[in-house]
Scaffold this motif. Structure first.
Motif, mmCIF file in Angstrom:
data_model
loop_
_atom_site.group_PDB
_atom_site.id
_atom_site.type_symbol
_atom_site.label_atom_id
_atom_site.label_comp_id
_atom_site.label_asym_id
_atom_site.label_seq_id
_atom_site.Cartn_x
_atom_site.Cartn_y
_atom_site.Cartn_z
ATOM 1 N N THR A 253 -7.725 -13.679 -13.287
ATOM 2 C CA THR A 253 -7.474 -14.318 -11.962
ATOM 3 C C THR A 253 -8.348 -15.673 -12.167
ATOM 4 O O THR A 253 -7.700 -16.721 -11.600
ATOM 5 N N SER B 219 -6.672 -12.542 -6.046
ATOM 6 C CA SER B 219 -5.732 -11.258 -6.876
ATOM 7 C C SER B 219 -4.885 -10.719 -6.066
ATOM 8 O O SER B 219 -5.303 -10.308 -4.817
ATOM 9 N N ASP C 93 0.202 -9.106 -10.128
ATOM 10 C CA ASP C 93 -0.857 -8.119 -10.511
ATOM 11 C C ASP C 93 -0.461 -6.889 -10.565
ATOM 12 O O ASP C 93 -0.063 -6.258 -9.769
ATOM 13 N N GLU D 31 -0.895 -10.709 -14.364
ATOM 14 C CA GLU D 31 -2.059 -9.962 -14.669
ATOM 15 C C GLU D 31 -1.710 -8.365 -15.160
ATOM 16 O O GLU D 31 -0.692 -7.945 -14.540
HETATM 17 MG MG MG Z 1 -7.518 -10.416 -11.323
#
Ligand code: MG
Ligand code: ADP
Length: 160
Positions: free
Chosen positions: A45, A63, A96, A125
């Motif tokens: 992040t 995030s 994410d 991510e």
């Molecule tokens: Mg992260």
């Protein structure tokens, strides 16, 4: 390319250089997909924050673990260090995948269409958790924790 950084600022500098390179590379056929791997707290992040800042995004990037996907509109001309530059990119998509059980959940969120659109830059991510949806052409980033405040960032331009 392998980089070692000794703190978040240095990591964001590497991210910023990558963002500039992408802006300069001009229009592609599809979205630019950047797949980030690395343990919890590795710096994924943090990297994305540096990347987004260089693209002129003013919003505070957090995030998106609980919402999975966040969209950030890009200003038409991000101010780069050497003067202003216009860009054809319009949207940064931050994903994410930490809590995802299945990559198909991203398909329901329209990610296939998002990936087909050359105006988008997508950063994912925990990309290792959704491998089947990562396009064969992507930028792979792997982050390893190598010491206190020290990380190793491997950047790979995957074409096939
Ligand atoms: Mg992260
Ligand atoms: P992830 O998204 O991979 O879970 P974060 O970027 O949210 O990780 O968190 C990384 C944490 O580690 C941040 O608190 C950041 O300040 C800290 N940190 C320490 N050293 C570094 C470094 N060299 N690069 C990036 N972050 C670092």
């Amino acid at each position: 390319m392998i980089y070692k950084t000794k703190g978040p600022k240095e990591t964001q500098k590497i991210a910023s250089e990558l963002a500039k390179k992408i802006l300069k590379s001009g229009v592609q056929k599809h979205a630019v997909t950047i797949a980030l791997e690395g343990e919890l707290g590795a710096g994924k992040t943090t990297f994305i924050k540096g990347f987004a800042k260089t693209l002129g995004i003013k919003a505070h990037i957090t995030s998106p673990t609980f919402v999975i996907l966040k969209n950030y509109k890009l200003p038409a001309s991000p101010k780069l260090q050497r003067g202003e530059q216009t860009t054809n990119y319009k949207l940064l998509v931050h994903i994410d995948a930490y809590r995802l059980k299945n990559y198909r959940d991203l398909i329901s969120l329209g990610l296939k269409e998002t990936m087909a659109n050359p105006e988008n830059i997508i950063l994912i991510e925990w990309s290792e958790r959704v491998k089947p949806i990562i396009p064969s052409k992507h930028i792979g980033i792997h982050i390893d924790h190598t010491g206190k405040d020290e990380i190793k960032i491997s950047v790979k331009n995957v074409t096939e």
